[in-house]
Design an enzyme around this catalytic site. Structure first.
Site, mmCIF file in Angstrom:
data_model
loop_
_atom_site.group_PDB
_atom_site.id
_atom_site.type_symbol
_atom_site.label_atom_id
_atom_site.label_comp_id
_atom_site.label_asym_id
_atom_site.label_seq_id
_atom_site.Cartn_x
_atom_site.Cartn_y
_atom_site.Cartn_z
ATOM 1 N N ASP A 44 0.050 -7.617 1.724
ATOM 2 C CA ASP A 44 0.409 -6.203 1.682
ATOM 3 C C ASP A 44 1.928 -6.014 1.675
ATOM 4 O OD1 ASP A 44 -0.147 -3.516 1.461
ATOM 5 O OD2 ASP A 44 -0.151 -3.180 3.624
ATOM 6 N N HIS A 48 0.813 -1.212 0.000
ATOM 7 C CA HIS A 48 0.000 0.000 0.000
ATOM 8 C C HIS A 48 0.852 1.270 0.000
ATOM 9 C CE1 HIS A 48 0.383 -0.251 4.515
ATOM 10 N NE2 HIS A 48 0.376 1.069 4.394
ATOM 11 N N SER A 87 5.095 3.064 7.756
ATOM 12 C CA SER A 87 4.577 1.872 7.093
ATOM 13 C C SER A 87 5.613 1.319 6.124
ATOM 14 C CB SER A 87 3.296 2.226 6.329
ATOM 15 O OG SER A 87 2.660 1.071 5.869
#
Length: 507
Positions: A153, A123, A227
């Site tokens: 992911d 993402h 992230s």
């Protein structure tokens, strides 16, 4: 004042303990559980210094065409975390009137190979037209996307450095325990790495992000832009990839989630070698074993994965595994609950022959199965049909039609039932492949209604024995009542043929 009071109480307790030891005539014995380090771990400065250069900032840009001044998207379409939390790596995007806009995003990543392979989250780079990697020394390199795996992911990038890069090794996340110290490093703004320290709060977390959820939960602060960064153990080994947080504000509240390396390491290797994933595939539809189902089939405890369907043309479409089997062990790994099976199957090599331990008719048996490739199965039959772990919860809905329902229906457990003839098949638009006894009506307050049974569903089995007539259904239910059974285990097919096991309470 409060601090002083706590201090006084502490001194009093210590004095009392010393007095007790003197009276007893021996040294004070401190229980093992009390021998803790109140100030946490020693300084992690040396460890952090040795790892910072391997953590990078990832800057992406995406050209978005728009006819109006639409707001900058906060979550990429299709993100596995779209329904669970708002992304926490997004930066600000600019708008240029009605000419479209360039959306810029920032995230983190880390070097896993000196030749230039960089790991991050899918993402972070999803939909990007341009990807740039910013290193701790201020240098920048354009990155090429090697491959992605939306189901976990994860994504792998490649840069072309002039000299070997500083890389970090993977560790074994399976050895990590709740309470172990961990360090999260991110490079969210391209200004250099940021370091936070915490502990593992929980393991095996399922946050409904995908079919292979097995997250490590940590209270090490993971904030916007972290992230895709690594989660280290105190040896400097990567044991997780920081992926998600729960936060009402976008900042850390001490609930962060990392993809464990026991899952991620193999994905990165496959992306590096093949540019895509190559997961094992068993070719079954499964559902959880509930307490009611366990009681109905004579299991002492609810565990394993119940096989609710076999995919035509799949690896076990040869009778080795059958509907109604309960898989309790796969290739030496216990399957304690349904969600364990998809993960251990996916982690197994394609073409590998494995032992599957299952319960059939109350007996434990072992069968040998050669795994297929999940991605090939998805192309063959469609993803919803082949992914182990998605369950079979689709309910068959009766179509809206002006035709009369079949008459002469018997009633059992709040359901009107009838033989599945051509009239009933046409009325409820039931496909030819479905065999059994059609349910023509369901009482609103019945046990069957509670289980989501609707008119047009078909009873295929009761107690793992096939039924073909309404009379057989009544006979089987009567027998279960005579045996003082509390529930009837039924295999139900919807009008399209999708199967599921349910238990219906016997009044």
């Amino acid at each position: 004042m409060a601090l002083k009071m706590r201090s006084s109480v502490a001194h009093a307790v210590l004095a009392l303990a010393v007095s007790f030891s003197l009276v007893a005539g021996g040294p004070l014995a401190v229980p093992a559980a009390a021998q803790v380090q109140p100030n946490g771990p020693e300084s992690v400065a040396d460890l952090a210094e040795s790892l910072l250069d391997a953590v990078v900032n990832i800057s992406t840009s995406q050209n978005v065409k728009s006819d109006d001044k639409a707001p900058v998207p906060q979550v990429p379409e299709g993100s596995p975390f779209q329904d669970f939390f708002d992304e926490f790596f997004k930066g600000e995007g600019g708008e240029e009137g009605n000419q479209g806009q360039t959306v810029n995003s920032l995230g983190s990543g880390f070097v896993i190979d000196p030749s230039g392979f960089i790991a991050t989250n899918n993402h972070v780079i999803e939909g990007a037209d341009d990807i740039e990697v910013n290193f701790a020394n201020g240098s920048k390199l354009k990155a090429k996307l090697v491959g992605t795996d939306p189901k976990t992911d994860l994504a792998l990038l490649k840069v072309e450095p002039k000299a070997p890069l500083k890389a970090v090794p993977f560790g074994d996340s399976r050895t990590m325990r709740i309470g172990d110290w961990v360090m999260a490093i991110g490079n969210p703004f391209g200004l250099g790495g940021s370091v936070t320290v915490g502990i593992i709060s929980a393991r095996g977390r399922n946050i409904n992000a995908g079919p292979y959820d097995n997250f490590i939960q940590t209270d090490a602060a993971i904030n916007r832009g972290n992230s895709g960064g690594p989660l280290f153990n105190m040896k400097g080994e990567v044991i997780g990839i920081n992926t998600a947080i729960i936060s009402p504000s976008g900042g850390s509240i001490g609930i962060g989630f990392s993809v464990p390396t026991e899952l991620a390491q193999n994905i990165f290797l496959q992306l590096r070698d093949f540019g895509e994933t190559r997961r094992g595939w068993l070719g079954v539809r499964i559902q959880p074993v509930t307490d009611d189902i366990a009681e109905s089939i004579g299991m002492s405890e609810a565990k394993g994965a119940l096989v609710a369907g076999i995919i035509k043309g799949g690896p076990v479409d040869n009778g080795s595994i059958m509907t109604g089997d309960v898989i309790i062990r796969f290739d030496g790994k216990d399957v304690d609950e349904m969600r364990d099976l998809p993960r251990v199957v996916a982690e197994s090599p394609v073409g590998k022959a494995v032992d599957v331990v299952l319960l059939r008719d109350g007996k434990e048996m072992t069968v040998k199965v050669t795994l297929g490739r999940l991605e090939d199965g998805e192309k063959q039959a469609g993803e919803d049909e082949v992914t182990e772990g998605e369950g079979t919860t689709e309910e068959g809905m009766a179509p809206e039609t002006g035709e009369a329902q079949p008459s002469k229906a018997d009633t059992v457990l709040g359901m009107g039932i009838s033989d599945l003839g051509e009239e009933a098949r046409k009325t409820f638009e039931i496909v030819e492949s479905v065999k059994g006894v059609v349910i023509t009506e369901v009482a609103p307050d019945s046990a069957a209604a509670e289980r989501g049974i609707v008119p047009g569903d078909v009873i295929v089995e009761i107690g793992q024995e096939a039924v073909t007539t309404a009379e057989e259904v009544k006979t089987r239910i009567a027998k279960l009542k005579s045996e003082d059974r509390r529930n009837a285990l039924m295999m139900i097919a919807n009008r399209t043929g999708a199967l599921r096991y349910i238990t219906v309470r016997i009044d």
